[in-house]
Design an enzyme around this catalytic site. Structure first.
Site, PDB file in Angstrom:
ATOM      1  N   LYS A  64       0.820  -1.213   0.000  1.00 15.80           N
ATOM      2  CA  LYS A  64       0.000   0.000   0.000  1.00 15.80           C
ATOM      3  C   LYS A  64       0.859   1.270   0.000  1.00 15.80           C
ATOM      4  CE  LYS A  64      -4.044  -2.022   2.367  1.00 15.80           C
ATOM      5  NZ  LYS A  64      -4.927  -1.870   3.557  1.00 15.80           N
ATOM      6  N   TYR A  97     -12.676  -2.040  -3.492  1.00 14.65           N
ATOM      7  CA  TYR A  97     -13.107  -2.201  -2.095  1.00 14.65           C
ATOM      8  C   TYR A  97     -14.631  -2.180  -1.955  1.00 14.65           C
ATOM      9  CZ  TYR A  97      -8.557  -1.949   0.351  1.00 14.65           C
ATOM     10  OH  TYR A  97      -7.306  -2.209   0.875  1.00 14.65           O
ATOM     11  N   ASN A 147      -1.830   0.198   7.002  1.00 15.82           N
ATOM     12  CA  ASN A 147      -1.314  -1.080   7.492  1.00 15.82           C
ATOM     13  C   ASN A 147      -0.457  -1.822   6.457  1.00 15.82           C
ATOM     14  OD1 ASN A 147      -3.368  -1.889   5.834  1.00 15.82           O
ATOM     15  ND2 ASN A 147      -4.605  -2.832   7.431  1.00 15.82           N
ATOM     16  N   HIS A 166      -2.192  -5.323   1.570  1.00 19.61           N
ATOM     17  CA  HIS A 166      -3.493  -5.952   1.357  1.00 19.61           C
ATOM     18  C   HIS A 166      -3.258  -7.397   0.958  1.00 19.61           C
ATOM     19  CE1 HIS A 166      -7.519  -6.812  -0.220  1.00 19.61           C
ATOM     20  NE2 HIS A 166      -6.877  -7.424  -1.195  1.00 19.61           N
ATOM     21  N   GLU A 213      -9.633 -10.470  -7.566  1.00 19.62           N
ATOM     22  CA  GLU A 213      -8.662  -9.382  -7.367  1.00 19.62           C
ATOM     23  C   GLU A 213      -7.471  -9.490  -8.322  1.00 19.62           C
ATOM     24  OE1 GLU A 213      -9.769  -8.572  -2.666  1.00 19.62           O
ATOM     25  OE2 GLU A 213      -7.780  -9.328  -3.158  1.00 19.62           O
TER      26      GLU A 213
HETATM   27  P1  IDP Z   1      -7.925  -6.686   5.800  1.00 15.34           P
HETATM   28  O1  IDP Z   1      -7.112  -5.714   4.965  1.00 15.34           O
HETATM   29  O2  IDP Z   1      -7.143  -7.208   6.978  1.00 15.34           O
HETATM   30  O3  IDP Z   1      -8.571  -7.768   4.985  1.00 15.34           O
HETATM   31  P2  IDP Z   1     -10.575  -5.471   5.940  1.00 15.34           P
HETATM   32  O4  IDP Z   1     -11.524  -5.642   7.082  1.00 15.34           O
HETATM   33  O5  IDP Z   1     -10.878  -6.203   4.670  1.00 15.34           O
HETATM   34  O6  IDP Z   1      -9.107  -5.843   6.470  1.00 15.34           O
HETATM   35  O7  IDP Z   1     -10.470  -3.923   5.649  1.00 15.34           O
HETATM   36  C1  IDP Z   1      -9.855  -3.449   4.476  1.00 15.34           C
HETATM   37  C2  IDP Z   1      -8.962  -2.302   4.835  1.00 15.34           C
HETATM   38  O8  IDP Z   1      -9.752  -1.238   5.336  1.00 15.34           O
HETATM   39  C3  IDP Z   1      -7.940  -2.587   5.947  1.00 15.34           C
HETATM   40  O9  IDP Z   1      -6.766  -3.196   5.490  1.00 15.34           O
HETATM   41  C4  IDP Z   1      -7.683  -1.208   6.480  1.00 15.34           C
HETATM   42  O10 IDP Z   1      -6.763  -0.513   5.640  1.00 15.34           O
HETATM   43  C5  IDP Z   1      -9.043  -0.539   6.350  1.00 15.34           C
HETATM   44  N1  IDP Z   1      -9.808  -0.619   7.594  1.00 15.34           N
HETATM   45  C6  IDP Z   1     -10.388  -1.725   8.129  1.00 15.34           C
HETATM   46  N2  IDP Z   1     -11.028  -1.431   9.278  1.00 15.34           N
HETATM   47  C7  IDP Z   1     -10.848  -0.095   9.468  1.00 15.34           C
HETATM   48  C8  IDP Z   1     -11.273   0.814  10.488  1.00 15.34           C
HETATM   49  O11 IDP Z   1     -11.943   0.455  11.451  1.00 15.34           O
HETATM   50  N3  IDP Z   1     -10.882   2.114  10.332  1.00 15.34           N
HETATM   51  C9  IDP Z   1     -10.130   2.542   9.287  1.00 15.34           C
HETATM   52  N4  IDP Z   1      -9.711   1.714   8.299  1.00 15.34           N
HETATM   53  C10 IDP Z   1     -10.061   0.415   8.390  1.00 15.34           C
HETATM   54 MG    MG Z   2     -10.037  -7.660   3.512  1.00 20.56          MG
END
Ligand code: IDP
Ligand code: MG
Length: 136
Positions: A12, A52, A115, A118, A129
């Site tokens: 990312k 997304y 984070n 992805h 994807e």
């Molecule tokens: P993942 O990336 O671990 O699969 P997902 O729940 O699919 O997590 O969420 C996609 C992305 O959305 C996350 O990687 C993160 O960047 C963002 N995200 C998820 N939950 C939150 C939140 O509560 N606040 C802000 N960003 C979030």
């Molecule tokens: Mg996810």
């Protein structure tokens, strides 16, 4: 029994911006992944919204799509036995604060939104994807 799978990984914007792409790729390689294809690109916000779409009802959807389109990313097709699950394990928890020692998000993640990586969450989504970034 061999069960080689493909999954989609994205480095990312926060990690590309900090020049962590080579270190993160080395973590994949050390953990037995083959980087089958990769490309560095910047996507439009409208494309991030499509990518997304499963999160469109979430309160963080708009910020998430702005963020993913805010700078260059590296999309990769990773190959390994059980690649989808193995990549999820190597990435660590969504929130770097909860990620285990030795995971990419523990090592490099800044916050729940920044984070660093992805990874597809199922074999079915991995196919969708991979097509999204590598079709044609
Ligand atoms: P993942 O990336 O671990 O699969 P997902 O729940 O699919 O997590 O969420 C996609 C992305 O959305 C996350 O990687 C993160 O960047 C963002 N995200 C998820 N939950 C939150 C939140 O509560 N606040 C802000 N960003 C979030
Ligand atoms: Mg996810």
């Amino acid at each position: 029994m061999s069960n080689t799978e493909q999954t989609l990984s994205i480095i990312k914007p926060d990690a590309v911006e900090r020049n962590l792409d080579n270190e993160i790729k080395q973590m994949f390689i050390k953990n037995g992944f083959n980087i089958f294809k990769e490309k560095k690109i910047q996507i439009e916000k409208s494309e991030a919204e499509k990518f997304y779409k499963v999160h469109e009802t979430k309160p963080f959807y708009n910020d998430l799509c702005s963020y993913l389109s805010s700078g260059p990313i590296i999309a990769m097709i990773l190959e390994k036995e059980n690649a989808v699950a193995e990549n999820r394990k190597l990435m660590g928890a969504t929130n770097p604060k909860d990620a285990e020692e030795g995971t990419i998000r523990k090592k490099y993640g800044i916050s729940i939104d920044k984070n660093s990586v992805h990874g597809s969450d199922s074999i079915e989504n991995a196919k969708i994807e991979i097509d999204f970034f590598f079709k044609d």
